[in-house]
Design a protein around this motif. Sequence first.
Motif, PDB file in Angstrom:
ATOM      1  N   ARG A 133       8.485   9.631  -3.129  1.00 43.96           N
ATOM      2  CA  ARG A 133       8.312   8.403  -3.912  1.00 43.96           C
ATOM      3  C   ARG A 133       7.954   7.319  -2.922  1.00 43.96           C
ATOM      4  O   ARG A 133       8.652   7.080  -1.957  1.00 43.96           O
ATOM      5  N   VAL A 134       6.833   6.680  -3.159  1.00 46.65           N
ATOM      6  CA  VAL A 134       6.376   5.650  -2.231  1.00 46.65           C
ATOM      7  C   VAL A 134       6.094   4.363  -2.983  1.00 46.65           C
ATOM      8  O   VAL A 134       5.409   4.370  -3.995  1.00 46.65           O
ATOM      9  N   LYS A 135       6.672   3.288  -2.494  1.00 45.68           N
ATOM     10  CA  LYS A 135       6.380   1.983  -3.061  1.00 45.68           C
ATOM     11  C   LYS A 135       5.890   1.059  -1.956  1.00 45.68           C
ATOM     12  O   LYS A 135       6.517   0.952  -0.912  1.00 45.68           O
ATOM     13  N   PHE A 136       4.741   0.470  -2.180  1.00 43.42           N
ATOM     14  CA  PHE A 136       4.233  -0.512  -1.230  1.00 43.42           C
ATOM     15  C   PHE A 136       4.410  -1.897  -1.830  1.00 43.42           C
ATOM     16  O   PHE A 136       4.038  -2.145  -2.976  1.00 43.42           O
ATOM     17  N   TYR A 137       4.959  -2.783  -1.039  1.00 41.47           N
ATOM     18  CA  TYR A 137       5.145  -4.164  -1.488  1.00 41.47           C
ATOM     19  C   TYR A 137       4.160  -5.069  -0.763  1.00 41.47           C
ATOM     20  O   TYR A 137       3.918  -4.898   0.434  1.00 41.47           O
ATOM     21  N   GLY A 138       3.576  -6.000  -1.486  1.00 40.88           N
ATOM     22  CA  GLY A 138       2.639  -6.911  -0.838  1.00 40.88           C
ATOM     23  C   GLY A 138       1.960  -7.797  -1.849  1.00 40.88           C
ATOM     24  O   GLY A 138       2.537  -8.120  -2.889  1.00 40.88           O
ATOM     25  N   TYR A 139       0.739  -8.187  -1.544  1.00 42.98           N
ATOM     26  CA  TYR A 139       0.008  -9.066  -2.441  1.00 42.98           C
ATOM     27  C   TYR A 139      -1.186  -8.348  -3.036  1.00 42.98           C
ATOM     28  O   TYR A 139      -2.015  -7.798  -2.313  1.00 42.98           O
ATOM     29  N   CYS A 140      -1.283  -8.377  -4.338  1.00 49.16           N
ATOM     30  CA  CYS A 140      -2.427  -7.757  -4.979  1.00 49.16           C
ATOM     31  C   CYS A 140      -3.654  -8.626  -4.739  1.00 49.16           C
ATOM     32  O   CYS A 140      -3.549  -9.768  -4.306  1.00 49.16           O
ATOM     33  N   LYS A 141      -4.788  -8.059  -5.023  1.00 51.20           N
ATOM     34  CA  LYS A 141      -6.062  -8.721  -4.770  1.00 51.20           C
ATOM     35  C   LYS A 141      -6.062 -10.150  -5.311  1.00 51.20           C
ATOM     36  O   LYS A 141      -6.378 -11.099  -4.610  1.00 51.20           O
TER      37      LYS A 141
ATOM     38  N   LEU B 114       2.614   5.240   8.401  1.00 49.16           N
ATOM     39  CA  LEU B 114       1.864   4.876   7.212  1.00 49.16           C
ATOM     40  C   LEU B 114       0.787   3.829   7.454  1.00 49.16           C
ATOM     41  O   LEU B 114       0.137   3.383   6.519  1.00 49.16           O
ATOM     42  N   LEU B 117      -2.641   4.634   6.261  1.00 49.61           N
ATOM     43  CA  LEU B 117      -2.623   4.666   4.795  1.00 49.61           C
ATOM     44  C   LEU B 117      -2.756   3.258   4.234  1.00 49.61           C
ATOM     45  O   LEU B 117      -3.450   3.019   3.251  1.00 49.61           O
ATOM     46  N   GLU B 118      -2.097   2.326   4.873  1.00 50.09           N
ATOM     47  CA  GLU B 118      -2.104   0.953   4.386  1.00 50.09           C
ATOM     48  C   GLU B 118      -3.473   0.290   4.563  1.00 50.09           C
ATOM     49  O   GLU B 118      -3.879  -0.521   3.731  1.00 50.09           O
ATOM     50  N   GLN B 120      -6.202   1.885   4.347  1.00 52.64           N
ATOM     51  CA  GLN B 120      -6.990   2.482   3.281  1.00 52.64           C
ATOM     52  C   GLN B 120      -6.724   1.792   1.938  1.00 52.64           C
ATOM     53  O   GLN B 120      -7.629   1.582   1.142  1.00 52.64           O
ATOM     54  N   ILE B 121      -5.470   1.426   1.714  1.00 51.79           N
ATOM     55  CA  ILE B 121      -5.110   0.740   0.483  1.00 51.79           C
ATOM     56  C   ILE B 121      -5.755  -0.630   0.416  1.00 51.79           C
ATOM     57  O   ILE B 121      -6.258  -1.050  -0.631  1.00 51.79           O
ATOM     58  N   TYR B 125      -8.175  -1.061  -2.589  1.00 50.06           N
ATOM     59  CA  TYR B 125      -7.557  -1.791  -3.686  1.00 50.06           C
ATOM     60  C   TYR B 125      -7.481  -3.300  -3.457  1.00 50.06           C
ATOM     61  O   TYR B 125      -7.087  -4.035  -4.342  1.00 50.06           O
ATOM     62  N   GLY B 126      -7.830  -3.745  -2.246  1.00 51.23           N
ATOM     63  CA  GLY B 126      -7.688  -5.165  -1.935  1.00 51.23           C
ATOM     64  C   GLY B 126      -6.243  -5.611  -1.945  1.00 51.23           C
ATOM     65  O   GLY B 126      -5.938  -6.791  -2.116  1.00 51.23           O
ATOM     66  N   PHE B 127      -5.344  -4.667  -1.761  1.00 50.62           N
ATOM     67  CA  PHE B 127      -3.906  -4.956  -1.814  1.00 50.62           C
ATOM     68  C   PHE B 127      -3.369  -5.054  -0.387  1.00 50.62           C
ATOM     69  O   PHE B 127      -3.515  -4.121   0.404  1.00 50.62           O
ATOM     70  N   ILE B 128      -2.777  -6.191  -0.047  1.00 47.20           N
ATOM     71  CA  ILE B 128      -2.239  -6.398   1.296  1.00 47.20           C
ATOM     72  C   ILE B 128      -0.796  -5.911   1.351  1.00 47.20           C
ATOM     73  O   ILE B 128       0.094  -6.490   0.733  1.00 47.20           O
ATOM     74  N   VAL B 129      -0.573  -4.841   2.100  1.00 42.70           N
ATOM     75  CA  VAL B 129       0.773  -4.267   2.161  1.00 42.70           C
ATOM     76  C   VAL B 129       1.622  -5.024   3.175  1.00 42.70           C
ATOM     77  O   VAL B 129       1.253  -5.167   4.325  1.00 42.70           O
ATOM     78  N   LEU B 130       2.753  -5.531   2.722  1.00 41.49           N
ATOM     79  CA  LEU B 130       3.674  -6.224   3.618  1.00 41.49           C
ATOM     80  C   LEU B 130       4.855  -5.343   3.980  1.00 41.49           C
ATOM     81  O   LEU B 130       5.485  -5.519   5.006  1.00 41.49           O
ATOM     82  N   ASN B 131       5.162  -4.420   3.113  1.00 47.35           N
ATOM     83  CA  ASN B 131       6.338  -3.601   3.312  1.00 47.35           C
ATOM     84  C   ASN B 131       6.203  -2.343   2.475  1.00 47.35           C
ATOM     85  O   ASN B 131       5.386  -2.290   1.566  1.00 47.35           O
ATOM     86  N   HIS B 132       7.015  -1.383   2.774  1.00 43.81           N
ATOM     87  CA  HIS B 132       7.009  -0.198   1.929  1.00 43.81           C
ATOM     88  C   HIS B 132       8.372   0.470   1.915  1.00 43.81           C
ATOM     89  O   HIS B 132       9.234   0.196   2.750  1.00 43.81           O
ATOM     90  N   ARG B 133       8.537   1.300   0.963  1.00 38.83           N
ATOM     91  CA  ARG B 133       9.760   2.093   0.818  1.00 38.83           C
ATOM     92  C   ARG B 133       9.338   3.519   0.536  1.00 38.83           C
ATOM     93  O   ARG B 133       8.582   3.765  -0.399  1.00 38.83           O
ATOM     94  N   VAL B 134       9.798   4.415   1.340  1.00 37.08           N
ATOM     95  CA  VAL B 134       9.398   5.806   1.176  1.00 37.08           C
ATOM     96  C   VAL B 134      10.628   6.695   1.116  1.00 37.08           C
ATOM     97  O   VAL B 134      11.509   6.606   1.960  1.00 37.08           O
TER      98      VAL B 134
END
Lengths: 154, 154
Positions: A133-141, B114, B117-118, B120-121, B125-134
């Motif tokens: 299970r992977v959740k990425f937190y951040g800012y969407c486009k 990761l 991977l980030e 690539q995201i 997706y234009g999504f800026i990853v600040l953090n994640h939980r795996v």
Amino acid sequence: MAGENIQFREQLKKKGYKMTTQRQAILDVILQHEGEHLSTEEIYELVKKEHPDIGLATVYRTLLLLDDMELIYKLDFDDGCNRYELNRHKDDHRHHHLICTQCGGVEEVEEDLLESLEEQILKNYGFIVLNHRVKFYGYCKKCSENSPKKAGQD
Amino acid sequence: MAGENIQFREQLKKKGYKMTTQRQAILDVILQHEGEHLSTEEIYELVKKEHPDIGLATVYRTLLLLDDMELIYKLDFDDGCNRYELNRHKDDHRHHHLICTQCGGVEEVEEDLLESLEEQILKNYGFIVLNHRVKFYGYCKKCSENSPKKAGQD
DNA sequence: ATTCATGCAAATCGTTTGCAACCCA
DNA sequence: TGGGTTGCAAACGATTTGCATGAAT
């Protein structure tokens, strides 16, 4: 796609359980809302439109059952309630969720790019990964075009 | 490592809050049990050994505060209660958890693999990853030597 | 006919909140 | 002294459970 329906009936029979109109209705709602991450309460409200007499407890019990049978998948977006999504490919690795800490929106990443990581975990830890299970937190486009604030957490 | 203590005092002062013996005691317990994933109730029980008069509500309030200040980090192992761990490196990406679906044990993976991977995201997706939980679910070394049963979830 | 499932309401569990007394700054 | 903090108990929200009725096999 009614494959889930057939699968549901079979698994019920196998375990000595019964198919009921309520269980049917609940699965129907979930199928009709594929792609959304409905909470128990939301599913309850949707089912009530067709079956006004259904009890909330029945929804809870059925979702537990469907989760057990791996027809649905419990999610946790840390908003204080259980959410579920259809578990389309039982044996597949799950997709990942992009959670915007600004607007709270949830997007999905369909690719699975963790395979090499899992090999490494097996090598280093002797741990056999069956699922993740992977959740990425951040800012969407959309939000990243405005002013960002703070990283989110679990 | 009492750096957290100093940091705690400073952040409290900055926000106009006060240092109390209870807050001190709660942080102490967390520091003394680094590496464990204590629940609120467990922390409460540990603090009570030294401060029998402390109230459970105070523990809840203090953990909320510490989480707010990013001195601790809320975890979710889907066992019905909040768990916390020390947040050692504020700006670091978190480590990952290996959860054994057989024995329920939790191991930690310290590497962060990761990053690509980030990227690539961001690209896709234009999504800026600040953090994640795996969370990886599977069989730990010990259990995989016995007979495995079923993949875990959430 | 048997056994499981349902609806309802009460119970439960973790967590939050209101409030008067209290204590740090 | 004054405003944040505490402990207590009550409130809360999501989920679970006990039980008599009802439905599926």
